[in-house]
Design an enzyme around this catalytic site. Structure first.
Site, PDB file in Angstrom:
ATOM      1  CB  CYS A 181       3.997  -3.624 -10.400  1.00 13.15           C
ATOM      2  SG  CYS A 181       2.486  -4.556 -10.151  1.00 13.15           S
ATOM      3  CG  HIS A 185       7.962  -1.513  -6.702  1.00 11.32           C
ATOM      4  ND1 HIS A 185       8.772  -1.321  -5.613  1.00 11.32           N
ATOM      5  CD2 HIS A 185       6.693  -1.341  -6.246  1.00 11.32           C
ATOM      6  CE1 HIS A 185       8.034  -1.058  -4.551  1.00 11.32           C
ATOM      7  NE2 HIS A 185       6.768  -1.059  -4.902  1.00 11.32           N
ATOM      8  NE  ARG A 229       2.802  -3.317  -0.368  1.00 10.27           N
ATOM      9  CZ  ARG A 229       2.512  -2.091   0.040  1.00 10.27           C
ATOM     10  NH1 ARG A 229       3.102  -1.582   1.084  1.00 10.27           N
ATOM     11  NH2 ARG A 229       1.622  -1.348  -0.568  1.00 10.27           N
ATOM     12  CB  CYS A 233       0.772  -2.830  -4.645  1.00 10.51           C
ATOM     13  SG  CYS A 233       2.344  -2.683  -3.763  1.00 10.51           S
TER      14      CYS A 233
END
Lengths: 272, 103
Positions: A181, A185, A229, A233
């Site tokens: 992730c 991010h 979401r 991802c």
């Protein structure tokens, strides 16, 4: 009027919106077309239609037990919706685990309304004519916390554990693309393609990201939840499918929500 | 009978600023579903807005307008308290009319 190249960036979705744009001052920075689009839409978010449907669903007797969700405890007591989303995920003693909004809704559908888990999960995401009850209910519950300050404390061992697991997953690189992730991010001020991606490991980015979910996704014409979401991802990272309501999905949501503490909730929002 | 619209109309000096959010699938007829079958076209073809018995906007729409579209327009000649009425008709001959009081 809007420059051509930006019109193309939102091609096919915005004709009617563009006709409305000429009278609106665009205060957003030039390099953020999504923010610009949001400014053009102003207070008009099609998510309202999901909120209306969710509100009706909430009080409608459904399932084999033919009861409504009005006795569903979202953490503030049975039936209390106002402000509940600003305190999720949280530990629920009756379930013996940490739950996020969608998982809690699923729990209530199964335990109160008697809907088999498998059946409840069939339409966990909407697809055109086949609407998702989760997306409508989540929109409604989130709307009832608009303007409230997000407060997700790690006030018991289960929450601490969920946060730690979520954090580990956030930075764990895996899959064919060696992604985590954090690859997308974990840095501030960077972007991928046109997307300015928030740094979710920090408060500011986490707040910006979390406070607007669930959100109306303009590119899909649907309200999507945080569960949607996250599983998307995972798909983008080529990781194994993230199951709806799984411990992993709740842990990740807990990680993001706790990082976002102090955010003023503004959901359902509008996203690309 | 389609789903309700959300209409907001605000008087700004002599001009009414109207915003209409419509709840419509706006299927183009080009999209395929999961089984590969074409999703039938279903989109708004006509929008008419009227105020005090006068048509203030008439628009022919087609499949290129987005799902759940937002329509904004401005017109003169109305006072606060007047009613703005908006009607759409779609390619399946469904129609929907909603009203809002100009504030």
């Amino acid at each position: 009027m809007i420059a051509r190249h930006r019109t193309r960036a939102i091609a096919g979705l915005a004709f009617a919106a563009l006709t409305a744009a000429s009278s609106i001052v665009l205060a957003q920075p030039e390099d953020d077309p999504v923010a610009e689009y949001r400014a053009m839409m102003g207070d008009d978010n099609p998510a309202e239609f999901w909120v209306m449907r969710g509100e009706a669903l909430w009080s409608e007797p459904r399932g084999p037990a033919s009861v409504s969700l009005e006795q569903c405890d979202l953490g503030m007591g049975p039936g209390v919706v106002k402000g509940a989303y600003a305190h999720l995920p949280r530990y629920f003693a009756d379930a013996g685990q940490v739950m996020d909004l969608e998982t809690r809704l699923l729990h209530c559908m199964v335990t109160l309304q008697g809907i088999p888990r498998k059946e409840a999960l069939k339409q966990r995401f909407g697809d055109g004519a086949r609407e998702s009850d989760f997306e409508a209910l989540a929109a409604f519950v989130a709307e009832e916390s608009r303007g409230q300050v997000l407060d997700v404390p790690l006030d018991n061992p289960a929450m601490e554990k969920a946060y730690a697991l979520g954090k580990e997953m956030f930075f764990y690189r895996a899959g064919t693309h060696d992604f985590s992730c954090a690859t997308c991010h974990g840095q501030t001020g960077m972007r991928i393609r046109l997307q300015q991606l928030p740094n979710i490991s920090e408060a500011e980015g986490a707040r910006a990201a979390y406070s607007g979910w669930p959100a109306y996704r303009v590119s899909q014409g649907e309200v999507r939840t945080m569960q949607w979401r996250l599983q998307d991802c995972f798909r983008q990272q080529r990781l194994p499918q993230l199951d709806f309501g799984s411990q992993a999905s709740i842990a990740l949501t807990t990680y993001i929500a706790h990082n976002a503490n102090g955010a003023v909730m503004d959901a359902p929002g509008m996203k690309r | 009978m389609g789903n309700p619209m959300r209409i907001r109309a605000k008087l700004d000096g002599e001009v009414v600023d109207a915003k209409v959010l419509m709840n419509h699938a706006m299927e183009t007829g080009q999209r395929k579903d999961a089984s590969g079958a074409l999703v039938p076209a279903h989109y708004i073809t006509k929008v008419i807005a009227s105020c005090n018995g006068k048509t203030v906007l008439e628009a022919d729409w087609g499949p290129s307008v987005s799902k759940n579209p937002l329509l904004g327009f401005r017109f003169r000649g109305a006072a606060a308290g007047d009613t703005l009425s908006v009607t759409w008709t779609d390619s399946m001959n469904d129609t929907r009319t909603d009203e809002a009081v100009i504030g």
